[in-house]
Design an enzyme around this catalytic site. Sequence first.
Site, PDB file in Angstrom:
ATOM      1  N   ARG A 158     -14.894   4.583  -5.423  1.00 38.04           N
ATOM      2  CA  ARG A 158     -15.554   5.576  -4.581  1.00 38.04           C
ATOM      3  C   ARG A 158     -14.475   6.443  -3.950  1.00 38.04           C
ATOM      4  O   ARG A 158     -13.368   5.966  -3.662  1.00 38.04           O
ATOM      5  CB  ARG A 158     -16.388   4.899  -3.500  1.00 38.04           C
ATOM      6  CG  ARG A 158     -17.476   3.969  -4.028  1.00 38.04           C
ATOM      7  CD  ARG A 158     -18.178   3.255  -2.891  1.00 38.04           C
ATOM      8  NE  ARG A 158     -19.249   2.373  -3.340  1.00 38.04           N
ATOM      9  CZ  ARG A 158     -19.093   1.074  -3.597  1.00 38.04           C
ATOM     10  NH1 ARG A 158     -17.903   0.504  -3.430  1.00 38.04           N
ATOM     11  NH2 ARG A 158     -20.112   0.341  -4.014  1.00 38.04           N
ATOM     12  N   LYS A 183     -17.614  -0.873   0.094  1.00 38.84           N
ATOM     13  CA  LYS A 183     -18.945  -0.766   0.683  1.00 38.84           C
ATOM     14  C   LYS A 183     -19.387  -2.120   1.202  1.00 38.84           C
ATOM     15  O   LYS A 183     -19.226  -3.142   0.529  1.00 38.84           O
ATOM     16  CB  LYS A 183     -19.937  -0.251  -0.365  1.00 38.84           C
ATOM     17  CG  LYS A 183     -21.275   0.189   0.211  1.00 38.84           C
ATOM     18  CD  LYS A 183     -22.108   0.901  -0.832  1.00 38.84           C
ATOM     19  CE  LYS A 183     -23.396   1.433  -0.233  1.00 38.84           C
ATOM     20  NZ  LYS A 183     -24.207   2.168  -1.227  1.00 38.84           N
ATOM     21  N   HIS A 249     -18.191  11.196  -7.663  1.00 38.58           N
ATOM     22  CA  HIS A 249     -18.941  10.041  -8.156  1.00 38.58           C
ATOM     23  C   HIS A 249     -19.181  10.107  -9.663  1.00 38.58           C
ATOM     24  O   HIS A 249     -19.461   9.080 -10.289  1.00 38.58           O
ATOM     25  CB  HIS A 249     -20.275   9.937  -7.409  1.00 38.58           C
ATOM     26  CG  HIS A 249     -20.658   8.532  -7.062  1.00 38.58           C
ATOM     27  ND1 HIS A 249     -19.960   7.775  -6.145  1.00 38.58           N
ATOM     28  CD2 HIS A 249     -21.653   7.732  -7.519  1.00 38.58           C
ATOM     29  CE1 HIS A 249     -20.511   6.586  -6.036  1.00 38.58           C
ATOM     30  NE2 HIS A 249     -21.532   6.532  -6.873  1.00 38.58           N
ATOM     31  N   ARG A 252     -16.866   7.927 -11.403  1.00 44.87           N
ATOM     32  CA  ARG A 252     -17.300   6.522 -11.322  1.00 44.87           C
ATOM     33  C   ARG A 252     -18.314   6.226 -12.422  1.00 44.87           C
ATOM     34  O   ARG A 252     -18.248   5.179 -13.072  1.00 44.87           O
ATOM     35  CB  ARG A 252     -17.888   6.285  -9.936  1.00 44.87           C
ATOM     36  CG  ARG A 252     -18.318   4.857  -9.617  1.00 44.87           C
ATOM     37  CD  ARG A 252     -18.648   4.778  -8.137  1.00 44.87           C
ATOM     38  NE  ARG A 252     -19.351   3.579  -7.726  1.00 44.87           N
ATOM     39  CZ  ARG A 252     -18.751   2.445  -7.363  1.00 44.87           C
ATOM     40  NH1 ARG A 252     -17.435   2.363  -7.400  1.00 44.87           N
ATOM     41  NH2 ARG A 252     -19.458   1.408  -6.977  1.00 44.87           N
ATOM     42  N   HIS A 275     -20.375  -3.705  -6.504  1.00 41.44           N
ATOM     43  CA  HIS A 275     -21.813  -3.780  -6.272  1.00 41.44           C
ATOM     44  C   HIS A 275     -22.215  -5.214  -5.917  1.00 41.44           C
ATOM     45  O   HIS A 275     -21.640  -6.173  -6.432  1.00 41.44           O
ATOM     46  CB  HIS A 275     -22.603  -3.340  -7.510  1.00 41.44           C
ATOM     47  CG  HIS A 275     -22.602  -1.863  -7.737  1.00 41.44           C
ATOM     48  ND1 HIS A 275     -22.985  -0.969  -6.771  1.00 41.44           N
ATOM     49  CD2 HIS A 275     -22.245  -1.122  -8.821  1.00 41.44           C
ATOM     50  CE1 HIS A 275     -22.881   0.263  -7.252  1.00 41.44           C
ATOM     51  NE2 HIS A 275     -22.438   0.200  -8.486  1.00 41.44           N
ATOM     52  N   TYR A 284     -26.221   1.665 -16.128  1.00 43.82           N
ATOM     53  CA  TYR A 284     -25.092   1.986 -16.995  1.00 43.82           C
ATOM     54  C   TYR A 284     -25.226   1.311 -18.354  1.00 43.82           C
ATOM     55  O   TYR A 284     -24.862   1.890 -19.389  1.00 43.82           O
ATOM     56  CB  TYR A 284     -23.780   1.558 -16.328  1.00 43.82           C
ATOM     57  CG  TYR A 284     -23.456   2.311 -15.062  1.00 43.82           C
ATOM     58  CD1 TYR A 284     -23.492   3.701 -15.029  1.00 43.82           C
ATOM     59  CD2 TYR A 284     -23.105   1.638 -13.895  1.00 43.82           C
ATOM     60  CE1 TYR A 284     -23.193   4.398 -13.868  1.00 43.82           C
ATOM     61  CE2 TYR A 284     -22.803   2.317 -12.732  1.00 43.82           C
ATOM     62  CZ  TYR A 284     -22.848   3.696 -12.720  1.00 43.82           C
ATOM     63  OH  TYR A 284     -22.556   4.392 -11.569  1.00 43.82           O
TER      64      TYR A 284
END
Length: 306
Positions: A158, A183, A249, A252, A275, A284
């Site tokens: 990120r 995150k 992003h 990413r 994640h 994805y």
Amino acid sequence: MKLSSVLDGYWLEKELSFSPHTIAAYSRVYHRFVAFVGDVDIERVTANDIRRFLAHLRTEYNLSRRSVHDAWIPLSSLWTWAENELGTPHIIRGKVRAPEFTKTTIEPFTKREISALVNGTDQNKPWRLPTGARVRSRRPTALRDRAIVLTLLDTGLRVSELCQLALGDYDVSRGRLHIRHGKGDKARFVVMGNRTRMAIWRYLAQRGTPHAHEPLFATRSTLPMRRDNVGNMLKLLAERAGVANVYPHRFRHTFAVTFLRNGGSPLLLQELLGHTDLATVRTYVRLAEQDIAAGVKHSPVDTWRL
């Protein structure tokens, strides 16, 4: 209890577990909400107040549906905390639905687009001399910008994580970056290919001998890069390279899809992206265009020989 006092308690518990970006985003929502309803007792706030506030964000601030949805999240978080801490009735759960929005289609960069962006880091846009000759000049931040583009592509970081990196977070011998505050304030490691490591080496070589506490990627005045610095750099780069729809992003997304196409494991990808679950990774996987087999990381930068 007044909303301001409730927020004081909320932040005392939550601040250490949130990233700086999350703190800023949540604080902006709370500031706007208190300005909208007033610093009233939390028990006086109703579900209709929440609905009116969300509509207010659309009309007064012209926010997108996605942004209004994102404003619902900190409000729900606040009332969940107040319910547990103060016994305050939850006026959002089961009463105010999260605003719907159309999810953006994930569109990875093509090899041609990435090549154009990497090449575009080197020189400024051409201009003509009074004689009519067409000339270009090398950009003073060319080495840094190339290293940033390749790092974003090769790690799936990120942009906020990239901006927080210090030189001491880079393990040169392993080509590994330590993300200390991802995150949800989760730490992790990511690994880069040799070409990205060489780009960083060239960039750092021109900086002399920076100290471990200094930013890995710095402005020309040696300050840490900010999200808007990176965003503006990519915007201008996109114009020079002639590539549309360039934003941090998207690198990413490209990393994730390329990783899977090269045989990487979805579970490992989940760990590399930081994640908490596989929901986003499944998106994805659907884009990967081939059966997914367990494997190790394959560098898109090395694969494309950028």
